[in-house]
Design an enzyme around this catalytic site. Structure first.
Site, short mmCIF file in Angstrom:
data_model
loop_
_atom_site.label_atom_id
_atom_site.label_comp_id
_atom_site.label_asym_id
_atom_site.label_seq_id
_atom_site.Cartn_x
_atom_site.Cartn_y
_atom_site.Cartn_z
N HIS A 121 -7.24 -5.24 10.11
CA HIS A 121 -6.97 -4.97 8.69
C HIS A 121 -5.68 -5.65 8.23
CE1 HIS A 121 -4.75 -0.92 9.68
NE2 HIS A 121 -3.84 -1.85 9.45
N ASP A 162 0.80 -1.22 0.00
CA ASP A 162 0.00 0.00 0.00
C ASP A 162 0.84 1.27 0.00
OD1 ASP A 162 0.91 -0.55 2.59
OD2 ASP A 162 -1.06 -1.10 3.32
N ASN A 184 -7.52 -3.37 14.25
CA ASN A 184 -8.92 -3.64 13.89
C ASN A 184 -9.04 -4.82 12.92
OD1 ASN A 184 -7.95 -2.59 11.53
ND2 ASN A 184 -9.26 -0.79 11.49
N GLU A 210 -9.61 -2.08 5.40
CA GLU A 210 -10.24 -1.84 6.69
C GLU A 210 -11.50 -2.71 6.83
OE1 GLU A 210 -8.52 -0.31 8.72
OE2 GLU A 210 -8.10 1.79 8.26
#
Ligand code: F6R
Length: 259
Positions: A138, A67, A136, A143
């Protein structure tokens, strides 16, 4: 899913670095999927040490990072291009033409995402994909609620992800809101996946990844559907696993570092 629980973070990092080195020794022309973030800094330090010791060359390898932040040019100190040069590329022998990250400063980020996906496909997809894990759940910047079959695209970062990365910026407001990320479908096409997580702060996400339902609420849980995944964690990150004793019995002390 192979679950290797190590006594501490340093041993988990050594294990992941060994897995990468072994892959490149065995297949020098490997296509590696690389990650950034705090977790990976120690892994890259081990790879640099192995390279300097003459144990591994990346001269025939290709890399694709997961990313990049939208809006940041490769020379921006907060960009993942900058991170990769600083923590790995400037210190080992990758051919610069064979290291790839999305261009965060592309005039048309959506077209850049499509170009990046096509480049991964043209390279024959990822051989070994290295992953960290968000608090979380990811992977990459996919996400929660990301499509489990998504391809490389633009994602809006959650506030918690921006807070976790705020340490790299002067002000929270400076942390980019958008990223270009490999999709979950892109990651799932990799031949093999190695995920590294350590520390108590990751324990809840690790439990959801390994033992939770497969759900877009925890994008990493899709790895339960992948044929060849190794999850490397330390005791602190293993704290919320229901079947922790079973994993330790199958691979005592993290087991031998082989895929
Ligand atoms: C980084 C990436 C992210 C991180 C994750 C964990 O390229 O794609 O998924 O791996 O946010 O970050 P750290 O290691 O900083 O806890």
């Amino acid at each position: 899913m192979k679950i290797l629980i190590h006594a501490d973070a340093a041993k988990a990092v050594d294990c992941v670095a060994d897995l990468l080195v072994q892959r490149v020794q065995r297949l020098p022309a490997s296509v590696l999927g690389l990650a950034t973030g705090g977790t990976m800094e120690a892994v890259y330090a081990r790879l640099i040490a192995a390279h300097r010791a003459g144990a591994v060359s990346f001269g025939a390898a290709t890399s694709f990072n997961l990313d990049e932040y939208v809006g940041l040019s490769p020379d921006h100190p907060g960009s993942y291009w900058h991170y990769m040069r600083q923590h790995l590329f400037d210190h080992v022998d990758f051919d610069p033409a064979c290291t790839h990250l999305p261009r965060g400063d592309a005039a048309d980020p959506e077209a850049e995402a499509a170009r990046y996906e096509a480049a991964i496909v043209a390279a024959g997809d990822i051989g070994l994909q290295l992953l960290g894990l968000g608090h979380n759940g990811h992977i990459g910047f996919n996400e929660p609620t990301s499509s489990l079959t998504s391809l490389t695209r633009i994602k809006t970062l959650t506030r918690s992800t921006r807070e976790a990365n705020a340490q790299y910026y002067q002000r929270f407001e400076d942390v980019p809101r958008l990223a270009i990320t490999m999709g979950i479908g892109t990651i799932m096409r990799a031949d093999e996946v190695v995920l590294l997580a350590y520390g108590a702060a990751k324990a809840r996400a690790v439990a959801a990844l390994i033992e939770g339902p497969v759900s877009a609420a925890c994008p990493a849980s899709i790895l339960q559907m992948h044929r060849k995944v190794t999850v490397v964690i330390d005791e602190a990150a293993a704290a919320e696993l229901t079947l922790r004793a079973y994993y330790a019995e199958v691979h005592p002390n993290g087991g031998p570092a082989t895929i």
